[in-house]
Write a protein that holds these residues in place. Structure first.
Motif, PDB file in Angstrom:
ATOM      1  N   GLY A  39     -10.690  -0.698  -0.108  1.00 29.60           N
ATOM      2  CA  GLY A  39     -10.077   0.614  -0.020  1.00 29.60           C
ATOM      3  C   GLY A  39     -10.282   1.210   1.349  1.00 29.60           C
ATOM      4  O   GLY A  39     -10.962   0.633   2.202  1.00 29.60           O
ATOM      5  N   SER A  40      -9.689   2.374   1.540  1.00 28.86           N
ATOM      6  CA  SER A  40      -9.790   3.024   2.843  1.00 28.86           C
ATOM      7  C   SER A  40      -9.712   4.533   2.690  1.00 28.86           C
ATOM      8  O   SER A  40      -9.301   5.050   1.650  1.00 28.86           O
ATOM      9  CB  SER A  40      -8.657   2.538   3.752  1.00 28.86           C
ATOM     10  OG  SER A  40      -7.404   2.901   3.183  1.00 28.86           O
ATOM     11  N   SER A  60      -6.307  11.121   4.075  1.00 24.25           N
ATOM     12  CA  SER A  60      -5.731  10.150   3.146  1.00 24.25           C
ATOM     13  C   SER A  60      -6.852   9.283   2.601  1.00 24.25           C
ATOM     14  O   SER A  60      -7.903   9.170   3.220  1.00 24.25           O
ATOM     15  CB  SER A  60      -4.681   9.273   3.851  1.00 24.25           C
ATOM     16  OG  SER A  60      -5.287   8.525   4.884  1.00 24.25           O
ATOM     17  N   SER A  62      -7.202   5.687  -0.280  1.00 19.32           N
ATOM     18  CA  SER A  62      -6.546   4.801  -1.244  1.00 19.32           C
ATOM     19  C   SER A  62      -6.998   5.092  -2.672  1.00 19.32           C
ATOM     20  O   SER A  62      -6.309   4.726  -3.622  1.00 19.32           O
ATOM     21  CB  SER A  62      -6.794   3.340  -0.877  1.00 19.32           C
ATOM     22  OG  SER A  62      -8.188   3.074  -0.851  1.00 19.32           O
ATOM     23  N   ASP A  63      -8.144   5.768  -2.820  1.00 23.51           N
ATOM     24  CA  ASP A  63      -8.662   6.156  -4.134  1.00 23.51           C
ATOM     25  C   ASP A  63      -9.639   7.314  -3.906  1.00 23.51           C
ATOM     26  O   ASP A  63     -10.326   7.332  -2.883  1.00 23.51           O
ATOM     27  CB  ASP A  63      -9.393   4.971  -4.780  1.00 23.51           C
ATOM     28  CG  ASP A  63      -9.845   5.252  -6.203  1.00 23.51           C
ATOM     29  OD1 ASP A  63      -9.030   5.058  -7.126  1.00 23.51           O
ATOM     30  OD2 ASP A  63     -11.003   5.684  -6.389  1.00 23.51           O
TER      31      ASP A  63
END
Length: 97
Positions: A39-40, A60, A62-63
């Protein structure tokens, strides 16, 4: 035309404990429990003229687990003031071993 806003500064340059804090960027347990393997997140904060870190938030992620983990790490930064308020962005990339 209005002047362009200043470019974000690099946290590795202005924050003395950047390497130490980033070394604590372990894969978030809750992301692992959710079955994620990578993820990032992109975290941004305001560096006050006196070096105070404020307004830490995820631009932002990713999760949400990666956002929470990254915000916790950035909140530990000890930074040198730049004589004016600046925006700093810090990218994070997570991967299980």
């Amino acid at each position: 035309p209005a002047p362009a806003p200043p470019k974000p500064v690099n946290a590795a340059v202005v924050c003395s404990n950047y390497q130490t804090a980033m070394g604590g960027a372990a894969f978030p347990r809750d992301a692992y429990r959710d079955g994620l393997t990578e993820g990032s997140a992109l975290i941004e904060f305001t560096l006050e003229a006196n070096g105070e870190v404020k307004n830490v938030h995820a631009v932002s992620a990713s999760d949400p687990a990666f956002a929470r983990s990254s915000i916790a790490i950035v909140s530990q930064f000890k930074c040198a003031g730049q004589g004016r308020e600046v925006q700093v962005q810090v990218p994070f990339a997570y991967r299980t071993e």
